[in-house]
Write a protein that holds these residues in place. Structure first.
Motif, PDB file in Angstrom:
ATOM      1  N   GLN A  74       0.835  -1.194   0.000  1.00 65.12           N
ATOM      2  CA  GLN A  74       0.000   0.000   0.000  1.00 65.12           C
ATOM      3  C   GLN A  74       0.874   1.250   0.000  1.00 65.12           C
ATOM      4  OE1 GLN A  74      -2.647   0.170   3.303  1.00 65.12           O
ATOM      5  NE2 GLN A  74      -3.775   1.934   2.565  1.00 65.12           N
ATOM      6  N   ARG A  75       0.553   2.182  -0.884  1.00 64.87           N
ATOM      7  CA  ARG A  75       1.295   3.436  -0.949  1.00 64.87           C
ATOM      8  C   ARG A  75       0.981   4.288   0.279  1.00 64.87           C
ATOM      9  NH1 ARG A  75       3.212   6.644  -5.312  1.00 64.87           N
ATOM     10  NH2 ARG A  75       2.294   5.203  -6.802  1.00 64.87           N
ATOM     11  N   LYS A  76       2.004   4.905   0.828  1.00 68.21           N
ATOM     12  CA  LYS A  76       1.795   5.779   1.979  1.00 68.21           C
ATOM     13  C   LYS A  76       1.161   7.086   1.512  1.00 68.21           C
ATOM     14  CE  LYS A  76       5.623   4.103   4.858  1.00 68.21           C
ATOM     15  NZ  LYS A  76       6.891   4.475   5.525  1.00 68.21           N
ATOM     16  N   PRO A  77       0.346   7.707   2.356  1.00 69.28           N
ATOM     17  CA  PRO A  77      -0.247   8.990   1.977  1.00 69.28           C
ATOM     18  C   PRO A  77       0.837  10.060   1.772  1.00 69.28           C
ATOM     19  CG  PRO A  77      -1.327   8.075   3.930  1.00 69.28           C
ATOM     20  CD  PRO A  77      -0.105   7.262   3.685  1.00 69.28           C
ATOM     21  N   LEU A  78       0.571  10.979   0.849  1.00 67.46           N
ATOM     22  CA  LEU A  78       1.438  12.133   0.677  1.00 67.46           C
ATOM     23  C   LEU A  78       1.255  13.031   1.890  1.00 67.46           C
ATOM     24  CD1 LEU A  78       3.228  13.110  -1.800  1.00 67.46           C
ATOM     25  CD2 LEU A  78       1.397  14.750  -2.218  1.00 67.46           C
ATOM     26  N   MET A  79       2.336  13.457   2.485  1.00 70.49           N
ATOM     27  CA  MET A  79       2.285  14.245   3.717  1.00 70.49           C
ATOM     28  C   MET A  79       2.439  15.736   3.386  1.00 70.49           C
ATOM     29  SD  MET A  79       2.105  11.857   6.128  1.00 70.49           S
ATOM     30  CE  MET A  79       2.949  12.211   7.661  1.00 70.49           C
ATOM     31  N   ILE A  80       1.425  16.530   3.752  1.00 71.83           N
ATOM     32  CA  ILE A  80       1.420  17.953   3.444  1.00 71.83           C
ATOM     33  C   ILE A  80       1.423  18.755   4.742  1.00 71.83           C
ATOM     34  CG2 ILE A  80       0.184  19.816   2.268  1.00 71.83           C
ATOM     35  CD1 ILE A  80      -1.306  17.536   0.717  1.00 71.83           C
ATOM     36  N   GLY A  81       2.406  19.623   4.890  1.00 72.88           N
ATOM     37  CA  GLY A  81       2.438  20.524   6.033  1.00 72.88           C
ATOM     38  C   GLY A  81       1.752  21.828   5.658  1.00 72.88           C
ATOM     39  N   LEU A  82       0.809  22.259   6.467  1.00 76.60           N
ATOM     40  CA  LEU A  82       0.089  23.514   6.228  1.00 76.60           C
ATOM     41  C   LEU A  82       0.453  24.498   7.328  1.00 76.60           C
ATOM     42  CD1 LEU A  82      -2.153  25.133   4.690  1.00 76.60           C
ATOM     43  CD2 LEU A  82      -3.780  24.131   6.315  1.00 76.60           C
ATOM     44  N   THR A  83       0.960  25.669   6.945  1.00 71.79           N
ATOM     45  CA  THR A  83       1.384  26.631   7.951  1.00 71.79           C
ATOM     46  C   THR A  83       1.155  28.051   7.465  1.00 71.79           C
ATOM     47  OG1 THR A  83       3.161  27.120   9.539  1.00 71.79           O
ATOM     48  CG2 THR A  83       3.817  26.800   7.236  1.00 71.79           C
ATOM     49  N   GLY A  84       1.398  28.989   8.341  1.00 69.85           N
ATOM     50  CA  GLY A  84       1.205  30.397   8.014  1.00 69.85           C
ATOM     51  C   GLY A  84       1.220  31.208   9.291  1.00 69.85           C
ATOM     52  N   SER A  85       1.605  32.443   9.187  1.00 66.96           N
ATOM     53  CA  SER A  85       1.681  33.308  10.363  1.00 66.96           C
ATOM     54  C   SER A  85       0.292  33.650  10.878  1.00 66.96           C
ATOM     55  CB  SER A  85       2.451  34.587  10.006  1.00 66.96           C
ATOM     56  OG  SER A  85       3.772  34.273   9.621  1.00 66.96           O
ATOM     57  N   PHE A 118       7.816  16.530   5.622  1.00 61.98           N
ATOM     58  CA  PHE A 118       6.682  16.588   4.702  1.00 61.98           C
ATOM     59  C   PHE A 118       7.104  16.527   3.241  1.00 61.98           C
ATOM     60  CE2 PHE A 118       5.337  18.465   8.679  1.00 61.98           C
ATOM     61  CZ  PHE A 118       4.144  17.791   8.894  1.00 61.98           C
ATOM     62  N   ASP A 119       6.217  15.963   2.432  1.00 66.96           N
ATOM     63  CA  ASP A 119       6.452  15.884   0.989  1.00 66.96           C
ATOM     64  C   ASP A 119       6.186  17.226   0.318  1.00 66.96           C
ATOM     65  OD1 ASP A 119       6.897  12.942   0.884  1.00 66.96           O
ATOM     66  OD2 ASP A 119       4.812  12.872   1.541  1.00 66.96           O
ATOM     67  N   ALA A 120       5.321  18.026   0.919  1.00 69.43           N
ATOM     68  CA  ALA A 120       5.004  19.357   0.401  1.00 69.43           C
ATOM     69  C   ALA A 120       4.673  20.252   1.582  1.00 69.43           C
ATOM     70  CB  ALA A 120       3.826  19.300  -0.565  1.00 69.43           C
ATOM     71  N   VAL A 121       4.989  21.536   1.454  1.00 70.93           N
ATOM     72  CA  VAL A 121       4.662  22.512   2.485  1.00 70.93           C
ATOM     73  C   VAL A 121       3.850  23.638   1.855  1.00 70.93           C
ATOM     74  CG1 VAL A 121       5.550  24.215   4.122  1.00 70.93           C
ATOM     75  CG2 VAL A 121       6.681  21.994   3.913  1.00 70.93           C
ATOM     76  N   THR A 143       6.611  24.987  -0.784  1.00 73.40           N
ATOM     77  CA  THR A 143       6.460  24.381  -2.106  1.00 73.40           C
ATOM     78  C   THR A 143       5.214  24.933  -2.802  1.00 73.40           C
ATOM     79  OG1 THR A 143       5.329  22.504  -1.061  1.00 73.40           O
ATOM     80  CG2 THR A 143       7.661  22.236  -1.546  1.00 73.40           C
ATOM     81  N   HIS A 144       4.240  25.394  -2.005  1.00 71.08           N
ATOM     82  CA  HIS A 144       3.027  26.017  -2.528  1.00 71.08           C
ATOM     83  C   HIS A 144       2.633  27.167  -1.607  1.00 71.08           C
ATOM     84  CE1 HIS A 144       2.944  21.843  -3.996  1.00 71.08           C
ATOM     85  NE2 HIS A 144       2.276  22.300  -5.040  1.00 71.08           N
ATOM     86  N   VAL A 145       2.140  28.248  -2.194  1.00 69.44           N
ATOM     87  CA  VAL A 145       1.656  29.396  -1.419  1.00 69.44           C
ATOM     88  C   VAL A 145       0.202  29.658  -1.789  1.00 69.44           C
ATOM     89  CG1 VAL A 145       1.912  31.861  -0.934  1.00 69.44           C
ATOM     90  CG2 VAL A 145       3.952  30.445  -1.298  1.00 69.44           C
ATOM     91  N   ILE A 146      -0.632  29.832  -0.774  1.00 68.99           N
ATOM     92  CA  ILE A 146      -2.044  30.163  -0.990  1.00 68.99           C
ATOM     93  C   ILE A 146      -2.278  31.584  -0.504  1.00 68.99           C
ATOM     94  CG2 ILE A 146      -4.419  29.667  -0.271  1.00 68.99           C
ATOM     95  CD1 ILE A 146      -3.673  26.730  -0.174  1.00 68.99           C
ATOM     96  N   ASP A 147      -2.776  32.431  -1.406  1.00 63.05           N
ATOM     97  CA  ASP A 147      -3.049  33.827  -1.095  1.00 63.05           C
ATOM     98  C   ASP A 147      -4.476  33.950  -0.577  1.00 63.05           C
ATOM     99  OD1 ASP A 147      -3.324  36.551  -0.972  1.00 63.05           O
ATOM    100  OD2 ASP A 147      -3.277  36.872  -3.147  1.00 63.05           O
TER     101      ASP A 147
END
Length: 207
Positions: free
Chosen positions: A9-20, A133-136, A179-183
């Motif tokens: 079984q493939r492991k889930p992609l791990m995403i870190g979500l952060t922000g000030s 994390f695989d993506a932040v 790795t990604h920015v959300i405005d």
């Protein structure tokens, strides 16, 4: 040997979500959940464990007498006891962090079959945890928008806001390391569209 069970079984992609502070991270976390991605919210877990009959109340009361009551932790009182006191903050973290780690491990076990998982971590860069994390994903907004949001909160002062900013990695640095920015300085619909684009992009990596 795979046998009848097929490939591992493939492991889930791990995403870190952060922000000030004041950037809209909680709003974005809810958008990830609406997009079908399980979210682990460390702050929500802490609030539950510090609420009425919370598991952490005895240890917190022992370390900070008078900081708890029938409704759980008196956040204002506890905040006064640790505000600007590095040693006191470390004592509190020594109580809270192991309990959160336990909740996180349970979340991972419960969602082992998911394609991706989001971990809502306010101090991800401050704690040096991004390598896990695989993506932040960093949630960001213009400084003036951030200031207006934060100062509109009950009990918030300019001094407290400035102190919090000093403790956090600057927004410009967080965006550079993401790795990604959300405005979130745009409409909610535009912000949600950004979230769905990121989910679609990351889903390609798990295909």
């Amino acid at each position: 040997m795979s046998g009848a069970t097929g490939s591992p079984q493939r492991k889930p992609l791990m995403i870190g979500l952060t922000g000030s502070i004041g950037m809209g991270k909680s709003t974005v976390a809810a958008m990830f959940e609406r997009a079908g991605v399980p979210v682990f919210d460390a702050d929500a877990e802490v609030r539950a464990m510090q609420g009425t009959n919370g598991a952490l109340l005895p240890a917190i009361e022992a370390a900070f007498p008078g900081s708890t009551g029938p409704g759980g932790v008196d956040r204002d009182r506890l905040g006064q006891l640790v505000f600007g006191d590095k040693d006191a903050l470390q004592r509190l973290e020594a109580i809270v962090h192991p309990a959160v780690a336990e909740k996180r491990a349970q979340f991972l076990a419960d969602n082992a079959g998911a394609r991706m998982l989001v971990f809502d971590i306010p101090l991800l860069f401050e704690r040096g945890g991004e390598a896990a994390f695989d993506a932040v994903v960093v949630v960001s907004a213009p400084a003036q928008v951030q200031r207006e949001r934060v100062l509109a909160r009950a009990g918030m002062t300019q001094e407290k806001f400035e102190h919090i900013l000093q403790l956090q990695v600057p927004d410009v640095e967080k965006r550079a390391r993401a790795t990604h920015v959300i405005d979130t300085g745009v409409s909610l619909a535009e912000t949600e569209a950004q979230v769905r684009l990121i989910v679609d992009e990351l889903a390609q990596r798990t295909a």
